[in-house]
Design an enzyme around this catalytic site. Structure first.
Site, PDB file in Angstrom:
ATOM      1  N   TYR A  71       0.847  -1.209   0.000  1.00 43.14           N
ATOM      2  CA  TYR A  71       0.000   0.000   0.000  1.00 43.14           C
ATOM      3  C   TYR A  71       0.878   1.253   0.000  1.00 43.14           C
ATOM      4  O   TYR A  71       0.608   2.224  -0.697  1.00 43.14           O
ATOM      5  CB  TYR A  71      -0.919   0.002   1.226  1.00 43.14           C
ATOM      6  CG  TYR A  71      -1.885   1.158   1.192  1.00 43.14           C
ATOM      7  CD1 TYR A  71      -3.111   1.029   0.534  1.00 43.14           C
ATOM      8  CD2 TYR A  71      -1.567   2.377   1.777  1.00 43.14           C
ATOM      9  CE1 TYR A  71      -3.984   2.095   0.454  1.00 43.14           C
ATOM     10  CE2 TYR A  71      -2.442   3.454   1.700  1.00 43.14           C
ATOM     11  CZ  TYR A  71      -3.659   3.306   1.049  1.00 43.14           C
ATOM     12  OH  TYR A  71      -4.524   4.352   0.968  1.00 43.14           O
ATOM     13  N   PHE A 123      -8.318  20.608 -25.122  1.00 43.80           N
ATOM     14  CA  PHE A 123      -8.611  19.177 -25.151  1.00 43.80           C
ATOM     15  C   PHE A 123      -9.830  18.963 -24.258  1.00 43.80           C
ATOM     16  O   PHE A 123     -10.014  19.665 -23.258  1.00 43.80           O
ATOM     17  CB  PHE A 123      -7.419  18.313 -24.715  1.00 43.80           C
ATOM     18  CG  PHE A 123      -7.767  16.849 -24.856  1.00 43.80           C
ATOM     19  CD1 PHE A 123      -7.877  16.293 -26.117  1.00 43.80           C
ATOM     20  CD2 PHE A 123      -8.088  16.069 -23.759  1.00 43.80           C
ATOM     21  CE1 PHE A 123      -8.297  14.980 -26.284  1.00 43.80           C
ATOM     22  CE2 PHE A 123      -8.501  14.744 -23.915  1.00 43.80           C
ATOM     23  CZ  PHE A 123      -8.598  14.197 -25.189  1.00 43.80           C
ATOM     24  N   THR A 124     -10.650  17.973 -24.611  1.00 43.46           N
ATOM     25  CA  THR A 124     -11.961  17.790 -23.974  1.00 43.46           C
ATOM     26  C   THR A 124     -11.883  17.746 -22.440  1.00 43.46           C
ATOM     27  O   THR A 124     -12.501  18.566 -21.752  1.00 43.46           O
ATOM     28  CB  THR A 124     -12.614  16.499 -24.497  1.00 43.46           C
ATOM     29  OG1 THR A 124     -11.694  15.424 -24.357  1.00 43.46           O
ATOM     30  CG2 THR A 124     -12.996  16.634 -25.965  1.00 43.46           C
ATOM     31  N   ASP A 214       1.077  19.899 -21.245  1.00 45.96           N
ATOM     32  CA  ASP A 214       0.373  18.617 -21.395  1.00 45.96           C
ATOM     33  C   ASP A 214       1.366  17.701 -22.106  1.00 45.96           C
ATOM     34  O   ASP A 214       1.598  17.810 -23.314  1.00 45.96           O
ATOM     35  CB  ASP A 214      -0.930  18.777 -22.193  1.00 45.96           C
ATOM     36  CG  ASP A 214      -1.696  17.446 -22.249  1.00 45.96           C
ATOM     37  OD1 ASP A 214      -1.039  16.384 -22.171  1.00 45.96           O
ATOM     38  OD2 ASP A 214      -2.931  17.477 -22.382  1.00 45.96           O
ATOM     39  N   LYS A 257      -0.305   7.084 -23.633  1.00 49.08           N
ATOM     40  CA  LYS A 257       0.072   7.344 -25.034  1.00 49.08           C
ATOM     41  C   LYS A 257       1.581   7.091 -25.186  1.00 49.08           C
ATOM     42  O   LYS A 257       1.997   5.948 -25.268  1.00 49.08           O
ATOM     43  CB  LYS A 257      -0.321   8.771 -25.426  1.00 49.08           C
ATOM     44  CG  LYS A 257      -1.816   8.950 -25.668  1.00 49.08           C
ATOM     45  CD  LYS A 257      -2.620   9.185 -24.452  1.00 49.08           C
ATOM     46  CE  LYS A 257      -3.998   9.693 -24.725  1.00 49.08           C
ATOM     47  NZ  LYS A 257      -4.820   9.754 -23.519  1.00 49.08           N
ATOM     48  N   ARG A 382     -14.195  13.943 -34.059  1.00 46.78           N
ATOM     49  CA  ARG A 382     -13.555  15.067 -33.353  1.00 46.78           C
ATOM     50  C   ARG A 382     -14.058  16.344 -34.022  1.00 46.78           C
ATOM     51  O   ARG A 382     -13.367  16.991 -34.811  1.00 46.78           O
ATOM     52  CB  ARG A 382     -12.021  14.994 -33.443  1.00 46.78           C
ATOM     53  CG  ARG A 382     -11.412  13.823 -32.687  1.00 46.78           C
ATOM     54  CD  ARG A 382     -11.170  14.037 -31.196  1.00 46.78           C
ATOM     55  NE  ARG A 382     -12.293  13.803 -30.339  1.00 46.78           N
ATOM     56  CZ  ARG A 382     -12.175  13.499 -29.030  1.00 46.78           C
ATOM     57  NH1 ARG A 382     -10.982  13.365 -28.471  1.00 46.78           N
ATOM     58  NH2 ARG A 382     -13.229  13.352 -28.275  1.00 46.78           N
ATOM     59  N   PHE A 449     -19.691  13.276 -26.291  1.00 47.05           N
ATOM     60  CA  PHE A 449     -19.286  12.366 -27.371  1.00 47.05           C
ATOM     61  C   PHE A 449     -19.136  10.920 -26.906  1.00 47.05           C
ATOM     62  O   PHE A 449     -19.292   9.995 -27.677  1.00 47.05           O
ATOM     63  CB  PHE A 449     -17.963  12.848 -27.989  1.00 47.05           C
ATOM     64  CG  PHE A 449     -16.860  13.055 -26.994  1.00 47.05           C
ATOM     65  CD1 PHE A 449     -16.738  14.241 -26.304  1.00 47.05           C
ATOM     66  CD2 PHE A 449     -15.943  12.043 -26.743  1.00 47.05           C
ATOM     67  CE1 PHE A 449     -15.735  14.425 -25.369  1.00 47.05           C
ATOM     68  CE2 PHE A 449     -14.934  12.211 -25.820  1.00 47.05           C
ATOM     69  CZ  PHE A 449     -14.832  13.411 -25.121  1.00 47.05           C
TER      70      PHE A 449
END
Ligand code: PLI
Length: 460
Positions: A71, A123-124, A214, A257, A382, A449
């Protein structure tokens, strides 16, 4: 060389289902014409996203066996922390289960109600967290980014004149940071240049504004800098990544990514007070500050993935050139798409593909559904659906870019999958007049979306 071959060989395979058109017509109807609602097992080639869909290396699978699932104080956290410090250069690391969790914590801590947050396109999830924290997003990307036919080599760049205008209007004290994304996703995977970032750093130092990166696709951005920007041809990807991060004050990262893992993320920074506050938040929302929602084995695979992505320049060259290969095939078939080709995806231009469907009838959504029926390839809208409604007016935002993203998972598909995809889309383009627009039958309030459902609008 026409095609840079995969710098790896295949050790394990996962069968995928070949389906008929009738089968796919029924599947998309059942999914409300939303590719997010398709079952993965009904998809032949899944180009929905490059997020969490990478194939891990043998070294990453081996690392999973070394998970320390304590933990508190897992050794995998300390190794991940070291990998992030070594590769990206930030002093402090807060692990999170994925990117939006890092955005949530950062937005909560840095944004006050009524603040303004400029960014190189939205970005969303990023913008939603800024808005939930009481901030107002302002797009300061260069105009070229909104034009899918403009071949500017660094369409991710910030327009400093737009930023100056915002500073003049609201004052620097109302701007806690600029949200700066590498390989800007919504612009088509378009890179920023080092020159732009250097100038931005000077501007922000002058006004006392932070730059929060980002960091989701920085390795891909580094490849474009190496290829296109003067003075970087002889620098390694690793050196370029490090230099990008050095101009920033911290980052959020979806490690799903560039990080080559199926789950993971982090927030990193150089400021100690911010770190202490972020650690206090992560235990509320994610888990203890030495796992932040990831298991020990997730962290082990991620530490290996971060190192692997920049260990040589070959992986990223193959990765970005594979995307370019698909783009070149579509260019040869005269299918309208965003140029230059992005790092992680080719973005079809639904406005030009479907000139007969107006934006309020969601041409990109309709095109993504039609591509699935034609080919079994799953793509992502998009455009108008992703952009959502303006929270003040309630109107659809009607973005300039109305795109369908063909996103290439890392190390998953081969050249022949790209050939098949391009051939099917070129065929569809030839009969594009048959496609119809869509209307909502269910519209969620936020990030619509993901779960929206549609029905076709009947033809004449
Ligand atoms: O999906 P998350 O929560 O790990 O990360 C959110 C996120 C933040 N920034 C950027 C630039 C992204 O692309 C991003 C997630 N992108 C997804 C899911 C995509 O399909 O592009």
């Amino acid at each position: 060389m026409r095609h840079f071959p995969e710098p790896f060989r295949i050790k394990t395979v996962e069968p995928i289902k070949v389906t008929t058109r009738e089968y796919r017509e029924a599947a998309i109807r059942e999914a409300g014409y939303n590719t997010f609602l398709l079952k993965s097992e009904d998809v032949f080639i899944d180009l929905l996203t490059d997020s969490g869909t990478s194939a891990m290396s043998d070294a990453q699978w081996a690392a999973l066996q070394l998970g320390d699932e304590a933990y508190a104080g897992s050794r995998n956290f300390y190794d991940l922390e070291k990998a992030i410090q070594d590769i990206f250069g930030y002093r402090y690391v807060v692990p999170t289960h994925q990117g939006r969790a890092a955005e949530h914590i950062m937005s909560k801590l840095l944004i006050k109600a009524g603040d303004w947050v400029p960014g190189n396109m939205y970005f969303t999830t990023t913008r939603l967290h800024q808005e939930l924290a009481g901030g107002n997003f302002v797009d300061v990307i260069i105009d070229e980014a909104h034009d899918p036919t403009n071949a500017h080599p660094f369409k991710g760049n910030v327009d400093l004149a737009k930023l100056q205008k915002l500073v003049d209007r609201v004052g620097p004290d109302k701007i806690p940071y600029i949200s700066y994304e590498t390989c800007v996703n919504m612009a088509g995977g378009q890179p920023i240049s080092m020159a732009n970032l250097r100038e931005l750093r000077e501007f922000c130092d002058h006004h006392g504004i932070k730059i929060m990166l980002d960091n989701t696709r920085t390795v891909e951005n580094a490849y474009f800098i190496q290829k296109r920007e003067q003075g970087y041809a002889d620098k390694s990807i690793k050196e370029i990544v490090r230099e990008i991060c050095a101009y920033t004050d911290g980052c959020t990262c979806s490690a799903k990514k560039d990080g080559l893992v199926n789950m993971g993320g982090f927030l990193a920074m150089n400021d100690e007070d911010f770190f202490v506050e972020a650690k206090a938040q992560v235990v509320i929302y994610e888990g203890l500050h030495t796992y932040g929602g990831m298991s020990g084995r997730d962290m082990a695979a991620l530490a290996q993935g971060i190192r692997e992505a920049v260990a040589t320049d070959d992986y990223i060259k193959y990765r970005v050139e594979q995307t370019n290969y698909l783009g070149e095939l579509l260019t040869a078939g005269e299918v309208p798409h965003v140029i230059p080709h992005g790092g992680h995806a080719i973005f079809l231009d639904a406005r030009r593909f479907l000139r007969h469907i107006e934006q309020e009838q969601f041409p990109a959504q309709s095109l993504a559904a039609a591509i699935f029926v034609e080919t079994g390839v799953r793509a992502m809208e998009r455009g108008n659906v992703s952009a959502g409604r303006d929270p003040k007016t309630g109107e659809n935002r009607r973005p300039a870019l109305e795109l369908v993203r063909l996103t290439i998972p890392r190390r998953v598909y081969t050249q022949s999958h790209m050939d098949y995809t391009a051939e099917g889309i070129i065929n569809l383009y030839q009969k594009r007049e048959q496609l119809r627009g869509l209307r909502f039958v269910f519209e969620p309030k936020q990030l619509r979306f993901f779960q929206a459902r549609f029905e076709p609008i009947a033809g004449d």
